[in-house]
Structure formats: C-alpha cells, structure tokens
Design a protein around this motif. Structure first.
Motif, mmCIF file in Angstrom:
data_model
loop_
_atom_site.group_PDB
_atom_site.id
_atom_site.type_symbol
_atom_site.label_atom_id
_atom_site.label_comp_id
_atom_site.label_asym_id
_atom_site.label_seq_id
_atom_site.Cartn_x
_atom_site.Cartn_y
_atom_site.Cartn_z
ATOM 1 N N ASN A 431 9.275 34.431 21.728
ATOM 2 C CA ASN A 431 8.241 33.742 22.516
ATOM 3 C C ASN A 431 8.764 33.392 23.908
ATOM 4 O OD1 ASN A 431 9.948 31.734 21.111
ATOM 5 N ND2 ASN A 431 8.687 30.269 22.258
ATOM 6 N N ASN A 434 10.774 29.650 26.310
ATOM 7 C CA ASN A 434 11.402 29.047 25.138
ATOM 8 C C ASN A 434 12.723 28.434 25.570
ATOM 9 O OD1 ASN A 434 11.643 28.392 22.348
ATOM 10 N ND2 ASN A 434 13.118 30.084 22.105
ATOM 11 N N THR A 440 3.222 28.213 24.657
ATOM 12 C CA THR A 440 4.112 29.378 24.713
ATOM 13 C C THR A 440 3.344 30.612 24.285
ATOM 14 O OG1 THR A 440 6.256 30.255 24.033
ATOM 15 C CG2 THR A 440 4.979 29.144 22.344
ATOM 16 N N THR A 441 3.857 31.797 24.667
ATOM 17 C CA THR A 441 3.195 33.066 24.357
ATOM 18 C C THR A 441 3.996 33.817 23.311
ATOM 19 O OG1 THR A 441 2.271 33.242 26.580
ATOM 20 C CG2 THR A 441 2.404 35.267 25.285
ATOM 21 N N ILE A 442 3.319 34.310 22.296
ATOM 22 C CA ILE A 442 3.937 35.103 21.231
ATOM 23 C C ILE A 442 3.362 36.504 21.318
ATOM 24 C CG2 ILE A 442 4.256 35.385 18.752
ATOM 25 C CD1 ILE A 442 3.852 32.337 18.494
ATOM 26 N N LYS A 480 -1.338 32.860 22.519
ATOM 27 C CA LYS A 480 -0.723 31.633 22.989
ATOM 28 C C LYS A 480 -0.872 30.543 21.937
ATOM 29 C CE LYS A 480 -1.487 32.540 27.911
ATOM 30 N NZ LYS A 480 -0.062 32.665 28.258
#
Length: 515
Positions: A431, A434, A440-442, A480
């Motif tokens: 992610n 971090n 956060t973006t996965i 997200k």
C-alpha cells in the motif's frame, strides 16, 4: 637317581631314566646342568622331588628329565652409590638384579674403574680410592654352580674423587658474551655446603639480549637453572642478541559504509614488540592517504564515492625502523548520500501512473523499490527508459543514487487489446503511502477472471473491513481505505493486515496507520 635305604633283601627296586643315560652317582649327576627333573612314571607318578617309595613288592620307576639348553645369566643393574668422595674414604656400592635361567644362585664382581676389581661375592661391596679422578664403577654376575657362567658388564656409575673431604664448595659463574648479562644466585653465598641446591636466575643487561643456554657444570636452557653442590663447579650463562620485530596488527574494524565527508571511526590493535617496547599504529585508508603514527583508534573522512580497503601496520615507538607486516583489509563502501530521490515521468502525459512500493519521497541507500505501471483508460504499458529499461511489469530498482525513470504507455492495437492488457500473474502490492493518515491506496492485479476477496484485519486476526468480495475481470485494480471499519467508525493507530484471496492465489501484507 639317588637310592637310599637300599638294604631290602626281599624286594627288588628297578630305577630307569628318560632320556636314557648311564646310571650316575649324586656328584656326577649334578654336573649334568643342562637337564632338570620333570616327573615320575611307572610305579610312581607326580613331580615331587624327593619322593619316598614304600617297598611292598617289586617296583619299576621311571625318572623323566628335560633338556634346558645353554645356561644364561642376566646383566646386573647399574651400581648405585655415592656420586662423589675423597681419597682413602671407604665407599659402599650395591648392585643386583641378575638371575640364572637354571635357577642357580649368583654372585657379583665390581670393576672399580681404577684398574682394580673386587672378589666375587655379594651384591654390596666397599672400595677405597687412592687417587683424585672421576671413575666409572660397573659390575657383572656369575652362577655359583660348576659352570660359573658369567653375565655381561653392567652400565657404569660415575663417582668423582677429590683430594680430601671439604666443608664447602665454590660456585663460579661466567658470562658469555662478557658484559651482556648477569646471574643471580639464590641463596647468594660465597661458599656452599655439600648437597646445597642453588637456583640460578640469568638476567640480560639490555633489551637487545636474552638468555640462551648454560654450559660447563650445568647444561640445557632451563630458566631458572638448578644445581646441586656436590663439588666445586663452574657454570657459564650464554646470552644471545635479540632480533627485534613487531607482530602484525589485527584487521581494522569499523563502519562498513558511509557518505562522502562523513567522519568514520576505525580501530585495530593486537601488535606487540618481542623485546617489550611500546608500539604505535598507522592506517592506510585505501584512498591513497595514510594516517599519522599514533593510537589504535582513528577517524577518517573520505572525499569520493567508492569501496575502499582499509589496513593497518604497527611499529616500535623506540626503534621506528622496526615495522610490522600489513594487516588484513576492512572494506568500507562510501556513497554520495544516504538518501536518494526517485522521479517518475509518464510518457505521454496522463497516459497512466506508476505505483512505487514503498511509497516515499526519499529512499535510503541500497533500498529496493517496486514499480508497478497502471495504464489510464484506452492505454497499455509499453516499456521503461531512463534508470531502468525493458518491459518487465512490475519492475524493481535499487536506490544507490538519485534516479529518473520514464514509464511509456501507448494505445494498444486490436491484438494488444486482446492479449496484452491483462497482467501475466496474480499480485498484491504494498500500500502507499505507508505509514498513512488518513487514507492509503491498495493495488492488485488479476491475470484471469475470478472471484476475489480483499479483507483488512487487525493484529488479533479480527475482520476490520471487507473491501472487495465479488467476481472481477482480469486486469489491474486500485482501491482506497479511509481507516474506517465496516460501520464507518474510525479505527485506532496500529498495524493492520490486508489480504487478497482467490481460488488460485492468496497473499497478505502489513500496513501502518499513524494518527
């Protein structure tokens, strides 16, 4: 065979021998020393000697003898007795240890070493010497039977005879080379009583010499030396010149890496001088420069980026020309900076993005970054240029300097749209950012159509939120998380797990929420 009480008139006693020989009398038989009696047979059995025969009828008895071979006698022990004496003194010596293989008693004769011999007799005898000298006393033995077989001479015992008994002995010490040392005597006396033990301590007079060995009335190189005073003695202490040397220092230890201009510490040690002088050290920094001579801990700042091999030498502080061999090498990697930037350029602009894992503004020296290109609608990833090249997706890059990477995208052809827009394998990416706050973006990718579950867990294994749980087409995906649970309640700071599961793939990563 000796027959006694042979006055019987009524009975007959017949005696024979084996091996057969002519009947002999007692004295004549005893000369047959190469035979010994073994046993009886006939009307008598056993090996008792002598044996009684009861004459209650005619008797026939055989006496069996065994041939024993040549008579032999062993060499006696080395005589024991005093090591010294004086003229006209009665001295006692003893020996022993000889034996006859036929069992006969033995007697001894002494060779006094002065040209005279003792009479044959016992193992202890006396002698008086009438001259001053060193004499070698030895002895031999012989049997007391008829053959008088003699042994070889024994090992000799040495005795020193002086003119008259003395109350004291002198101990003279010589030094070789003259003036290069001295010897301390303990106890320190001018004269010593007979039997006194003296300990000798050799002491060199300078650091350039050391004790080597004794000669005269003391041999060897034991330090200290021991001498027993049983006569006047002269002993020489030999000293030898020392060749000074310094041992090799240990391989330097210290930092394995650093930056240009950074002050780094290094240490060595372990060197000694064989004559006890103090030592000092010099470092070769591997960049063409040397440290001054000094302590075993030093600092240095490198002015260029490279890998340098650091070594050390040692020398005597008094005799500066005595220098050791060089130590082993310690390698240190010098870089321009500990932190570097990674710039991503998209070509053509707005044709896609590149995910950096981990996502940071700066990266430590040696850190590895995963680059995952994500195409915008109607575009596909084409190739890399700049710090990396090729078409690998995703790609990795190691940060050892500031780097610029260009991700090229293009409009796919009809064939590419069919075959190349799909990823070639399952993947779940780290992610970014971090640690994160507030979201956060996965990102993940699917090489085929499948049912997928993407769930977030806390460290206790409890489900925090299910992000995806449905059927997806093959492709690249991004989602997200806003740090809230299933009920849209904010979650606390901490470490969380996010997991992707399909029928053919399962992967889990960690992420950190900091508030």
């Amino acid at each position: 065979v000796i027959k006694r009480d042979q006055n019987s008139r009524l009975d007959k006693l017949i005696l024979t021998t084996d091996p057969a020989f002519e009947p002999v009398g007692k004295e004549e038989f005893l000369q047959q020393e190469t035979y010994i009696f073994d046993h009886w047979s006939g009307d008598m059995s056993g090996s008792d000697n002598p044996v009684n025969v009861r004459m209650d009828g005619d008797k026939n008895i055989n006496a069996h003898f065994i041939f024993t071979g040549e008579e032999l006698i062993t060499t006696p022990n080395k005589p024991s007795g005093p090591d010294s004496g004086f003229v006209d003194q009665t001295l006692s010596f003893s020996t022993g240890g000889s034996s006859s293989n036929h069992g006969f008693d033995v007697e001894y004769k002494f060779d006094w070493g002065d040209g005279s011999f003792s009479d044959w007799g016992g193992p202890m005898q006396e002698h008086i010497y009438n001259s001053v000298d060193s004499f070698f006393v030895k002895t031999k033995a012989r049997t007391m039977g008829e053959l008088k077989t003699e042994s070889n001479w024994s090992e000799a015992h040495t005795i020193h005879i002086v003119e008259e008994p003395v109350l004291f002995y002198n101990l003279d010490i010589m030094i070789e080379p003259l003036g290069k040392g001295s010897v301390v005597k303990l106890p320190g006396k001018i004269e010593y009583a007979p039997g006194d033990t003296v300990t000798l301590y050799p002491l060199p007079n300078s650091d350039d010499y050391c004790f080597d060995h004794w000669s005269g009335d003391l041999a060897g190189s034991e330090n200290p030396g021991l001498v027993i005073m049983d006569r006047h003695k002269t002993i020489t202490a030999h000293f030898a010149e020392i060749t000074e040397f310094v041992s090799v220092p240990s391989t330097p230890t210290g930092a394995d890496s650093g930056m240009i201009g950074q002050t780094l510490s290094f240490s060595t040690g372990g060197s000694t001088c064989n004559v006890g002088h103090d030592v000092e050290y010099q470092f070769d920094w591997g960049d063409g420069t040397l440290s001054d001579w000094g302590s075993d801990n030093r600092t240095h700042a490198f002015s260029s980026a490279d890998t340098f091999k650091i070594s050390a030498t040692a020398r005597c502080k008094i005799n500066n020309n005595i220098i050791s061999e060089r130590s082993g090498y310690h390698a240190v990697s010098i870089v321009e900076s500990y932190y570097y930037t990674l710039t991503i350029i998209i070509e053509p602009p707005n044709s896609g993005t590149v995910n950096k894992t981990p996502y940071k503004s700066e990266y430590q020296n040696g850190e590895t970054v995963i680059l995952s290109p994500l195409a915008a609608p109607n575009y596909v990833f084409d190739f890399w240029s700049g710090a990396i090249t090729g078409v690998k997706n995703p790609e990795m890059i190691t940060m050892d300097e500031n780097k610029v990477v260009t991700a090229h995208f293009k409009f796919p052809s009809s064939v590419e749209s069919e075959h190349n827009i799909k990823p070639d394998k399952f993947a779940l990416f780290q992610n970014y950012p971090n640690p994160f706050n507030p979201e956060t973006t996965i990102e993940y990718q699917l090489p085929e159509n499948c049912f997928i579950n993407l769930t977030i867990f806390n460290m206790k294994g409890q489900i925090v939120k299910t992000m995806v749980e449905n059927y997806k087409q093959a492709g690249f995906y991004s989602i997200k998380w806003n740090a809230k649970d299933q009920y849209e309640n904010p979650v606390p700071s901490g470490i969380y797990l996010y997991r992707v599961s399909t029928e053919k793939f399962r992967q889990q990563n960690k992420m950190i929420l900091l508030k």
